[in-house]
Write an enzyme that holds these catalytic residues in place. Sequence first.
Site, PDB file in Angstrom:
ATOM      1  N   HIS A 113       0.811  -1.228   0.000  1.00  9.63           N
ATOM      2  CA  HIS A 113       0.000   0.000   0.000  1.00  9.63           C
ATOM      3  C   HIS A 113       0.844   1.279   0.000  1.00  9.63           C
ATOM      4  O   HIS A 113       0.281   2.374  -0.097  1.00  9.63           O
ATOM      5  CB  HIS A 113      -0.934   0.025   1.219  1.00  9.63           C
ATOM      6  CG  HIS A 113      -1.946  -1.083   1.231  1.00  9.63           C
ATOM      7  ND1 HIS A 113      -2.816  -1.303   0.184  1.00  9.63           N
ATOM      8  CD2 HIS A 113      -2.209  -2.054   2.148  1.00  9.63           C
ATOM      9  CE1 HIS A 113      -3.579  -2.352   0.464  1.00  9.63           C
ATOM     10  NE2 HIS A 113      -3.221  -2.830   1.643  1.00  9.63           N
ATOM     11  N   ASP A 148      -2.485 -10.847  -2.071  1.00 11.12           N
ATOM     12  CA  ASP A 148      -3.050 -10.363  -0.816  1.00 11.12           C
ATOM     13  C   ASP A 148      -4.534 -10.049  -1.097  1.00 11.12           C
ATOM     14  O   ASP A 148      -4.894  -9.737  -2.230  1.00 11.12           O
ATOM     15  CB  ASP A 148      -2.310  -9.093  -0.373  1.00 11.12           C
ATOM     16  CG  ASP A 148      -2.773  -8.600   0.986  1.00 11.12           C
ATOM     17  OD1 ASP A 148      -2.165  -9.025   1.989  1.00 11.12           O
ATOM     18  OD2 ASP A 148      -3.740  -7.822   1.043  1.00 11.12           O
ATOM     19  N   HIS A 150      -6.241  -7.529  -0.272  1.00 13.57           N
ATOM     20  CA  HIS A 150      -6.447  -6.108  -0.597  1.00 13.57           C
ATOM     21  C   HIS A 150      -5.723  -5.760  -1.895  1.00 13.57           C
ATOM     22  O   HIS A 150      -4.713  -6.399  -2.231  1.00 13.57           O
ATOM     23  CB  HIS A 150      -5.871  -5.218   0.511  1.00 13.57           C
ATOM     24  CG  HIS A 150      -6.502  -5.421   1.861  1.00 13.57           C
ATOM     25  ND1 HIS A 150      -5.988  -6.284   2.805  1.00 13.57           N
ATOM     26  CD2 HIS A 150      -7.601  -4.852   2.412  1.00 13.57           C
ATOM     27  CE1 HIS A 150      -6.754  -6.241   3.886  1.00 13.57           C
ATOM     28  NE2 HIS A 150      -7.737  -5.387   3.681  1.00 13.57           N
ATOM     29  N   ASP A 227      -4.906 -12.838   3.957  1.00  7.64           N
ATOM     30  CA  ASP A 227      -6.179 -12.261   4.405  1.00  7.64           C
ATOM     31  C   ASP A 227      -7.317 -12.586   3.440  1.00  7.64           C
ATOM     32  O   ASP A 227      -8.433 -12.081   3.576  1.00  7.64           O
ATOM     33  CB  ASP A 227      -6.073 -10.743   4.658  1.00  7.64           C
ATOM     34  CG  ASP A 227      -5.272 -10.013   3.599  1.00  7.64           C
ATOM     35  OD1 ASP A 227      -5.022 -10.610   2.524  1.00  7.64           O
ATOM     36  OD2 ASP A 227      -4.893  -8.850   3.830  1.00  7.64           O
TER      37      ASP A 227
HETATM   38 ZN   LIG Z   1      -4.159  -7.296   2.879  1.00 10.10          ZN
END
Ligand SMILES: [Zn+2]
Length: 292
Positions: A113, A148, A150, A227
């Site tokens: 991120h 991931d 996200h 996740d």
């Molecule tokens: Zn994540």
Amino acid sequence: MIKFVYSEEFLKYKEISHPESPERIESIINYLKKKGDFQFVKPSPCNEDDLLLVHTPELIKKVKNNSFFDPDCPNIPNIFHYACLSAGAAIIASEISLEGEIGFSLARPPGHHAGRNNIGGFCYFNNMAIAVKKLLFKNYRVAVLDIDGHHGNGTEEILKGEENVIYVSIHQFPAYPGTGKYSFENCYNFPLPPFSSSKKYLESFDKALEIIKNFSPDIIGISCGFDTYIDDPLLELSLTETDYYVLGKKISSLFKKTFFILEGGYHISKIGNLFYCFISGLLYSSETGVSK
Ligand SMILES: [Zn+2]
């Protein structure tokens, strides 16, 4: 053969009740130590020239001086050192893979991120983008696969429009950070609505691998998060232990030089087992005697 790039320093910092905790990595390491005789390599911190490949001098200075505020990114004393060590681990993982083995960085903080000029989502420096830039300088053709749960908005922002690299991500949408709905230029996004089945996930995963195969990279960097697990506290995807084994096996079947960087995954009591299922799939072809 997998070599895990890991330092006990990654367990040394903690923010009370923050989901990105040292227990995540500790759980993975304990599981690996219980299960087998794995090799560990110690990282050293990356240098500022490496950071400057992807980040602005302003961002580097802010992290170095702890002069930032972001509710997701705690202002930990010495976070600059830990973030440089994490990026250094990513670089070493990529170098291990160039030599023909599998490099897997088990480091924190995560990175996908972090953008050119911003921290965010538990990330300070973009470990994957730094490792990739160093590979591009050596004239390698690189595919990044971000699994991931996200979207890796930072990695996408840094690598978009770059020659000789593609970014491919499968992630929940809508979810943090709110990006990754569309594909464009060299960025291929597979957004999945909350509560998508693992069957749906695997269909997207197969399409993502097809894109990577067609791109024909010299090396693949995988931003690897857990996740996507059905009971992860931060997201609503549906993968199970068996699915992680399948993902590992499918990646292994590409027969490409591949390195891995740990991103998220927040189910502390399960992450060790999920990780072990994934690497068991990865090692499948060598277990069965198929040469890699
Ligand atoms: Zn994540």
